[in-house]
Design an enzyme around this catalytic site. Structure first.
Site, PDB file in Angstrom:
ATOM      1  N   ASP A   1       0.858  -1.190   0.000  1.00  0.00           N
ATOM      2  CA  ASP A   1       0.000   0.000   0.000  1.00  0.00           C
ATOM      3  C   ASP A   1       0.891   1.237   0.000  1.00  0.00           C
ATOM      4  O   ASP A   1       1.861   1.319   0.767  1.00  0.00           O
ATOM      5  CB  ASP A   1      -0.910   0.010   1.231  1.00  0.00           C
ATOM      6  CG  ASP A   1      -1.916   1.146   1.186  1.00  0.00           C
ATOM      7  OD1 ASP A   1      -2.976   0.964   0.559  1.00  0.00           O
ATOM      8  OD2 ASP A   1      -1.627   2.216   1.764  1.00  0.00           O
ATOM      9  N   ILE A   2       0.564   2.201  -0.854  1.00  0.00           N
ATOM     10  CA  ILE A   2       1.357   3.433  -0.939  1.00  0.00           C
ATOM     11  C   ILE A   2       1.050   4.323   0.258  1.00  0.00           C
ATOM     12  O   ILE A   2      -0.115   4.583   0.566  1.00  0.00           O
ATOM     13  CB  ILE A   2       1.053   4.190  -2.245  1.00  0.00           C
ATOM     14  CG1 ILE A   2       1.291   3.284  -3.462  1.00  0.00           C
ATOM     15  CG2 ILE A   2       1.907   5.450  -2.351  1.00  0.00           C
ATOM     16  CD1 ILE A   2       0.869   3.905  -4.776  1.00  0.00           C
TER      17      ILE A   2
ATOM     18  N   ASP B   1      -1.515   8.271 -10.972  1.00  0.00           N
ATOM     19  CA  ASP B   1      -1.493   7.145 -11.911  1.00  0.00           C
ATOM     20  C   ASP B   1      -0.067   6.822 -12.333  1.00  0.00           C
ATOM     21  O   ASP B   1       0.303   5.652 -12.505  1.00  0.00           O
ATOM     22  CB  ASP B   1      -2.332   7.480 -13.150  1.00  0.00           C
ATOM     23  CG  ASP B   1      -3.825   7.541 -12.836  1.00  0.00           C
ATOM     24  OD1 ASP B   1      -4.217   7.107 -11.744  1.00  0.00           O
ATOM     25  OD2 ASP B   1      -4.587   8.042 -13.687  1.00  0.00           O
TER      26      ASP B   1
ATOM     27  N   ASN C   1      -2.190  12.386  -4.061  1.00  0.00           N
ATOM     28  CA  ASN C   1      -3.134  12.627  -5.163  1.00  0.00           C
ATOM     29  C   ASN C   1      -3.742  14.013  -5.077  1.00  0.00           C
ATOM     30  O   ASN C   1      -3.860  14.729  -6.076  1.00  0.00           O
ATOM     31  CB  ASN C   1      -4.258  11.579  -5.129  1.00  0.00           C
ATOM     32  CG  ASN C   1      -4.079  10.503  -6.181  1.00  0.00           C
ATOM     33  OD1 ASN C   1      -3.280  10.643  -7.092  1.00  0.00           O
ATOM     34  ND2 ASN C   1      -4.816   9.425  -6.050  1.00  0.00           N
TER      35      ASN C   1
ATOM     36  N   GLU D   1      -4.853   1.855  -4.425  1.00  0.00           N
ATOM     37  CA  GLU D   1      -3.389   1.992  -4.421  1.00  0.00           C
ATOM     38  C   GLU D   1      -2.714   0.748  -3.890  1.00  0.00           C
ATOM     39  O   GLU D   1      -1.519   0.790  -3.563  1.00  0.00           O
ATOM     40  CB  GLU D   1      -2.973   3.215  -3.605  1.00  0.00           C
ATOM     41  CG  GLU D   1      -3.224   3.124  -2.120  1.00  0.00           C
ATOM     42  CD  GLU D   1      -4.594   3.645  -1.694  1.00  0.00           C
ATOM     43  OE1 GLU D   1      -4.725   4.066  -0.542  1.00  0.00           O
ATOM     44  OE2 GLU D   1      -5.516   3.627  -2.522  1.00  0.00           O
TER      45      GLU D   1
END
Length: 352
Positions: free
Chosen positions: A217-218, A234, A225, A260
């Site tokens: 997971d980011i 993206d 974002n 994500e």
């Protein structure tokens, strides 16, 4: 075999296998719900080798068919086979059209051959009757010329049918590939993940080999974002997908799990091995530098948190991923940008 195919079974045949399914469910104390019956009826028929192997392995390992196991068997081996068939139906219609045309060509060829045989027979009878041979030879040559011409046309039509069949096959292959690919990252999607895990799960249980999963997971992705736009977000996801491809073996499967989150399935890897791979991926991503394409602006570094778990024989994919997810969020709570394995979950529970 789909539900429609089940409906085509005759009464005696279907009854025999239904009774076999009910006996097996009773023997292994599987509740007779509609979904469970569908699973065991399909198992009794033997139409799904993967389902049969999975249940046989569970039985061999004396695993209990609890609610989670039954739900997972249905989801992985029954419901997965009854998805959207619109593309398949379209290709089926195209195939039917090609076959109908080929049948028509053959019928015309057969009718023409019959007419030609009758004409040649008539020439033979007239020859035996002593008719002047010159016009008979001319007629025979004309009939043979017609035959050659018809054969050439028939060959051309079948060549065209072959090209159409090749086009249908290629389109079907591309459609299947699209159905299993995430359009943003180019990675396999959830459907491809479930199919791969199903086979890896069976192989691990049959061979007694480890199977591990890492879930990525980011960190602070929503904030990233909001600050730089979804286009840059993206770009980050595509970068992560590229890192996964580079750092995994050909026998592994990287996939987009959702949002994500990315995931990787590593057949033959135990928990320690998978954690080492996860650490290399984490470090490489943290070292990446991202530039906004429109302005060439250097953006802040990206970090990820990763949860790692090892498959336990007989468990569902959902159970394994749930442990990876808990490990991932333990990594988040402990400061992010780190790898946490399911072993640390046990230690945390023992300490609490």
């Amino acid at each position: 075999m789909t539900g429609d195919a089940f409906d085509e079974l005759d009464f005696e045949y279907a009854t025999a296998f239904a009774e076999k399914a009910v006996r097996a469910m009773s023997q292994y104390r599987v509740p007779p719900t509609p979904n469970n019956f569908h699973t065991w009826f399909k198992y009794s028929l033997g139409v799904s080798p993967d389902l049969k192997r999975a249940i046989d392995i569970l039985i061999g390992n004396k695993r209990k068919f609890d609610a989670a196991t039954n739900r997972d068997l249905f989801a992985m081996y029954v419901r997965a086979d009854t998805g959207d068939d619109s593309d398949v139906n379209n290709f089926s219609q195209q195939l039917h059209s090609v076959m109908a045309s080929a049948k028509q060509y053959l019928n015309v060829a057969i009718a023409d051959n019959r007419s030609q045989m009758m004409a040649i027979g008539d020439i033979a009878e007239r020859s035996e009757a002593g008719v002047d041979p010159a016009p008979l030879v001319e007629n025979l040559l004309n009939e043979l010329a017609k035959a050659v011409n018809r054969a050439a046309k028939l060959e051309a039509r079948f060549a065209e049918s072959t090209r159409e069949l090749d086009a249908i096959r290629d389109s079907l292959s591309k459609s299947e590939e699209r159905a299993k690919t995430d359009t943003l990252t180019g990675l396999p999607n959830r459907r491809a993940l479930e199919e791969f895990f199903r086979k890896a799960q069976i192989a691990a249980m049959e061979k007694g080999e480890p199977l591990s999963v890492l879930l990525i997971d980011i960190d602070h992705f929503k904030k990233f974002n909001d600050s730089f736009g979804h286009g840059v977000g993206d770009q980050v996801l595509r970068l992560m997908a590229s890192v996964l491809r580079e750092r995994l073996r050909e026998s592994d499967l990287p996939a987009r799990y959702g949002g994500e989150e990315l995931i990787a399935v590593l057949p033959g890897a135990d928990l320690a091995t998978c954690a080492a791979v996860a650490e290399r991926i984490r470090r490489l991503i943290s070292e990446c530098r991202i530039t906004r394409r429109s302005t060439q602006e250097l953006l802040p570094s990206i970090t990820v948190s990763i949860g790692v778990g090892q498959f336990q024989f007989g468990e569902s994919m959902a159970d394994l991923i749930e442990r990876c997810d808990r490990a991932l969020y333990l990594a988040k709570r402990n400061g992010r940008n780190r790898v946490v394995t399911e072993a640390e979950l046990d230690r945390e529970m023992a300490a609490s």
